[in-house]
Design an enzyme around this catalytic site. Structure first.
Site, PDB file in Angstrom:
ATOM      1  N   ARG A 150      -3.439 -10.339  13.126  1.00 25.08           N
ATOM      2  CA  ARG A 150      -4.806 -10.492  12.643  1.00 25.08           C
ATOM      3  C   ARG A 150      -5.174 -11.971  12.644  1.00 25.08           C
ATOM      4  O   ARG A 150      -4.366 -12.810  12.268  1.00 25.08           O
ATOM      5  CB  ARG A 150      -4.936  -9.945  11.212  1.00 25.08           C
ATOM      6  CG  ARG A 150      -4.659  -8.458  11.156  1.00 25.08           C
ATOM      7  CD  ARG A 150      -4.842  -7.904   9.760  1.00 25.08           C
ATOM      8  NE  ARG A 150      -4.427  -6.512   9.728  1.00 25.08           N
ATOM      9  CZ  ARG A 150      -4.336  -5.788   8.615  1.00 25.08           C
ATOM     10  NH1 ARG A 150      -4.645  -6.331   7.448  1.00 25.08           N
ATOM     11  NH2 ARG A 150      -3.944  -4.534   8.664  1.00 25.08           N
ATOM     12  N   LYS A 164      -9.295   4.006  -2.825  1.00 23.52           N
ATOM     13  CA  LYS A 164      -7.899   3.572  -2.700  1.00 23.52           C
ATOM     14  C   LYS A 164      -7.323   3.158  -4.043  1.00 23.52           C
ATOM     15  O   LYS A 164      -8.055   2.875  -5.000  1.00 23.52           O
ATOM     16  CB  LYS A 164      -7.804   2.395  -1.738  1.00 23.52           C
ATOM     17  CG  LYS A 164      -8.517   1.153  -2.250  1.00 23.52           C
ATOM     18  CD  LYS A 164      -8.208  -0.072  -1.405  1.00 23.52           C
ATOM     19  CE  LYS A 164      -8.972  -1.291  -1.917  1.00 23.52           C
ATOM     20  NZ  LYS A 164      -8.661  -2.513  -1.190  1.00 23.52           N
ATOM     21  N   GLN A 185       3.771  -4.406   8.933  1.00 25.98           N
ATOM     22  CA  GLN A 185       3.414  -3.559   7.790  1.00 25.98           C
ATOM     23  C   GLN A 185       4.417  -2.428   7.678  1.00 25.98           C
ATOM     24  O   GLN A 185       4.841  -1.877   8.686  1.00 25.98           O
ATOM     25  CB  GLN A 185       2.048  -2.914   8.015  1.00 25.98           C
ATOM     26  CG  GLN A 185       0.884  -3.845   7.936  1.00 25.98           C
ATOM     27  CD  GLN A 185      -0.411  -3.064   8.085  1.00 25.98           C
ATOM     28  OE1 GLN A 185      -0.598  -2.354   9.066  1.00 25.98           O
ATOM     29  NE2 GLN A 185      -1.295  -3.198   7.119  1.00 25.98           N
ATOM     30  N   HIS A 208       0.943   7.058   7.774  1.00 22.77           N
ATOM     31  CA  HIS A 208      -0.266   7.866   7.663  1.00 22.77           C
ATOM     32  C   HIS A 208       0.132   9.283   7.354  1.00 22.77           C
ATOM     33  O   HIS A 208       0.999   9.845   8.020  1.00 22.77           O
ATOM     34  CB  HIS A 208      -1.085   7.763   8.956  1.00 22.77           C
ATOM     35  CG  HIS A 208      -1.624   6.390   9.174  1.00 22.77           C
ATOM     36  ND1 HIS A 208      -0.916   5.418   9.835  1.00 22.77           N
ATOM     37  CD2 HIS A 208      -2.779   5.807   8.751  1.00 22.77           C
ATOM     38  CE1 HIS A 208      -1.624   4.299   9.824  1.00 22.77           C
ATOM     39  NE2 HIS A 208      -2.741   4.495   9.178  1.00 22.77           N
ATOM     40  N   ASP A 212       4.054   0.751   7.234  1.00 19.56           N
ATOM     41  CA  ASP A 212       2.853   1.564   7.289  1.00 19.56           C
ATOM     42  C   ASP A 212       3.195   3.044   7.353  1.00 19.56           C
ATOM     43  O   ASP A 212       4.284   3.415   7.787  1.00 19.56           O
ATOM     44  CB  ASP A 212       2.116   1.174   8.578  1.00 19.56           C
ATOM     45  CG  ASP A 212       0.625   1.384   8.469  1.00 19.56           C
ATOM     46  OD1 ASP A 212       0.169   1.875   7.427  1.00 19.56           O
ATOM     47  OD2 ASP A 212      -0.073   1.038   9.434  1.00 19.56           O
ATOM     48  N   CYS A 226      -3.131   2.499  12.696  1.00 16.83           N
ATOM     49  CA  CYS A 226      -3.697   3.847  12.577  1.00 16.83           C
ATOM     50  C   CYS A 226      -4.091   4.498  13.900  1.00 16.83           C
ATOM     51  O   CYS A 226      -3.773   5.673  14.111  1.00 16.83           O
ATOM     52  CB  CYS A 226      -4.863   3.900  11.605  1.00 16.83           C
ATOM     53  SG  CYS A 226      -5.431   2.360  10.939  1.00 16.83           S
TER      54      CYS A 226
END
Length: 593
Positions: A320, A422, A338, A342, A340, A291
């Site tokens: 991670r 979410k 990911q 946004h 991912d 992000c």
RNA sequence: GCCGGCGUAGCUCAAUGGUAGAGCAACCGCCUUGUAAGCGGUAGGUUAUGAGUUCGAUUCUCAUCGUCGGCUCCA
């Protein structure tokens, strides 16, 4: 009523809970100094935690299981009695874990299953045979309601008292219990089937991926076969995103400490991040999320309300920290990619944007053969950022979309992250197991922290809504789930190798090569098995490799310029023209079947 | 990270306080084959790593690494 509540009221739940007591009775009999902790019914079975003088062995489990059958046959009656806290404390004076539970019940706190209780609750005990347990029930009336031939103890594992790693480590015995012998058999079959489909096993057999001591734990090496599957997934993913209004972006694997301070990750996510890397006296961190980079791209220029919504998508590799004990094949790793994205949108676009996102998400998952979905909507927790109106609008949009798209869902009230509500989507695989893949999350935190804005019709700066989403979750995890879902027999469009051409004798190899060349040029992934082995052996090997199409070429086929098609299913379609098979295969690949 | 189990050839697994063996795979040769294994041969191991006990350790002990089942957390 949720599935969970329904289960809690079922006969099977009482059977399992009672079986846990019977097991405890057998264990205490075997170890008179045993301290007992808790023993609830769980999905498919039950467990009980004990503090024992020594470690249990598989042999112990057999003895305990045998003793359980004897106890069950004695038709032990389960009797309940309510008593005062003082009385209970006296009764369980040698049982420290029970005493702690009683304290909790007395003052409110948490009950046997760890659920909070607001006020003192009645203290009840259940006695069956020689075993009395602090327990709120419910139980069967007597043990004859437990089928002694439908129970089985499965394994022993360590478990912290109350799941707290600072508390003592107990020994947990897991068992399963059913109403009939057949149900038990069926369950054990499902376990066995799950073992056969284990992606770690299949990953080795089909040479899809590996990990390596020297590389490090939780870091995946994608072999050529796995790499081909991933390439096909990613190719499809890219195409679909570009077609659906996404911009593809690429961002680095690390960023300066100040970036992570701005984003807040060093505040609330540091424990999951790796130690910083020193670069000329500056600290850099490997990214645990994408992000901040996407926000930085957004911030690189001014945005008009006319530009929105904006959708930045990236297959972003993140790192991670996971404790060594939790790593698990492809499903739980330390470095993963990911899928991912946004989304940035105006408040008035937000409901449509959520509709789009959920719809797109389901379409992607369906393309991979998943048809059963279960969603979980997590709403505003007590401690959170953002305005309540924002939360309400976002939650309403999420829930409306779930309703409109007819996705079954459960609400986890107060279960959202502090930065936004979410939806998590779980899919059911071929064995009926649920896997969480997609997540669609609002974020009211980072837009503030990065102070992002767009210029509205009024010429003023406004804060856009930001939605974070991952559809497949991560490439690693998704691949693991796909492997188990298909048991390694991927649909043709994903198969590393699509066609095995099997010449019967050496004189057919030349024609086989010619056919292979034509197919390769048409885009098929083909190999010719030119070994001097028998045809049967080549078929067997192709079956084991789970290649969807096998084409046998012998004298007859060569004569007529044909191929004899055998499918991975075993279905033998006989000879067909070289071009006819090509058309058939290309069609099935396009249809993703 | 913690509790418990496991670590022998590329893979699946044997064996023993006196320095390891099979099947499959690999390689070589013979066979030229019709819908799930044709036959023969060759090669392959510092028994995860390190230390200790012992005349001698792959076997027993400890540590480390990895892995499996859980606890916790989550993509």
């Amino acid at each position: 009523m949720s599935q969970k509540e329904e289960y809690a009221q079922s006969e099977l739940f009482r059977i399992r809970h009672s079986a846990a007591h019977i097991m405890a009775e057998a264990v205490v009999e075997m170890f008179p100094t045993a301290k007992v902790a808790i023993g609830p019914a769980i999905a498919d079975g039950f467990y009980y935690d004990f503090d024992l003088p020594r470690s249990l062995t598989p042999d112990d489990l057999e003895l305990i299981e045998k003793r359980m059958r004897e106890l069950i046959k004695q038709k032990e009656v389960f009797t309940m009695r309510e008593l005062s806290a003082a009385e209970a404390k006296e009764l369980f004076k040698d049982q420290p874990y029970k005493l702690e539970l009683i304290e909790g019940l007395e003052h409110g706190g948490t009950d046997e299953e760890g659920n909070p209780t607001d006020q003192p609750v009645p203290i009840t005990i259940y006695t069956s045979g020689n075993f009395t347990d602090l327990c709120r029930g419910p139980h069967v009336e007597n043990s004859s309601q437990i089928n002694p031939h439908a129970i089985k103890l499965l394994n022993v594992a360590g478990a912290y008292w109350r799941g707290d790693e600072n508390r003592p480590m107990l020994q947990r015995i897991y068992g399963t219990a059913w109403q009939s012998k057949d149900e038990l058999k069926d369950y054990l079959w499902r376990l066995e089937e799950a073992r056969k489909r284990d992606h770690r096993k299949i990953g080795k057999e089909l040479d899809l991926f590996s990990t390596n001591d020297e590389v490090g734990q939780g870091l995946i090496l994608w072999h050529p076969n796995g790499g081909m599957v991933r390439y096909q997934i990613e190719k499809f993913w890219d195409e679909q995103h570009v077609r659906n209004g996404y911009d593809l972006v690429y961002t680095p694997h690390m960023g300066k400490a100040s970036l992570w301070e701005t984003s807040g990750h060093l505040g609330f996510y540091k424990d999951d991040m790796y130690s910083p890397i020193d670069v000329e006296g500056q600290e850099y961190y490997l990214k645990p999320m994408n992000c901040p980079f996407h926000l930085s791209i957004y911030k690189s220029q001014l945005h008009s309300y006319r530009d929105l919504p904006l959708r930045y998508a990236e297959k972003g590799t993140v790192y991670r920290y996971e404790r060594s004990g939790v790593l698990h094949g492809l499903l739980r790793v330390r470095g993963f990619t990911q899928d991912d994205a946004h989304h940035f949108c105006r408040p008035d676009q937000m409901p449509d944007e959520i509709d789009f996102t959920l719809d797109f998400s389901l379409k992607m998952l369906r393309a991979f053969g998943f048809t059963n979905f279960q969603a979980y909507l997590s709403t505003m927790p007590e401690k959170c950022v953002g305005e309540p109106e924002q939360w309400q609008a976002a939650e309403a949009a999420l829930e409306d979309s779930l309703k409109r798209l007819e996705v079954p869902y459960e609400v986890d009230a107060g279960g959202g992250a502090f930065y936004g509500p979410k939806i998590d989507i779980k899919v059911k695989d071929a064995l009926g197991r649920e896997w969480q893949l997609s997540t669609i999350q609002f974020d009211f935190n980072e837009p503030e922290r990065f102070d992002i804005s767009y210029i509205g019709e009024d010429g003023q700066q406004h804060r856009p809504y930001m939605v974070h989403r991952a559809l497949l979750g991560s490439m690693e995890r998704f691949f693991g789930v796909l492997i188990e879902h298909y048991a390694g027999a991927f649909p043709a469009w994903l198969s590393p190798m699509q066609v095995a051409i099997i010449p019967i004798a050496d004189r057919h190899v030349e024609f086989a090569d010619e056919v292979a060349k034509q197919y390769k040029e048409a885009g098929l992934r083909v190999k010719v098995d030119a070994r001097s082995d028998r045809m049967n052996a080549k078929i067997r090997d192709a079956q084991k490799e789970k290649i969807p199409y096998m084409l046998v070429i012998g004298d007859r086929e060569m004569e007529d310029r044909q191929v004899a098609l055998r499918r991975r299913s075993g279905e033998n379609l006989g000879a067909m023209d070289v071009d006819a098979f090509l058309a058939l295969a290309l069609q099935e690949i396009a249809d993703k079947i």
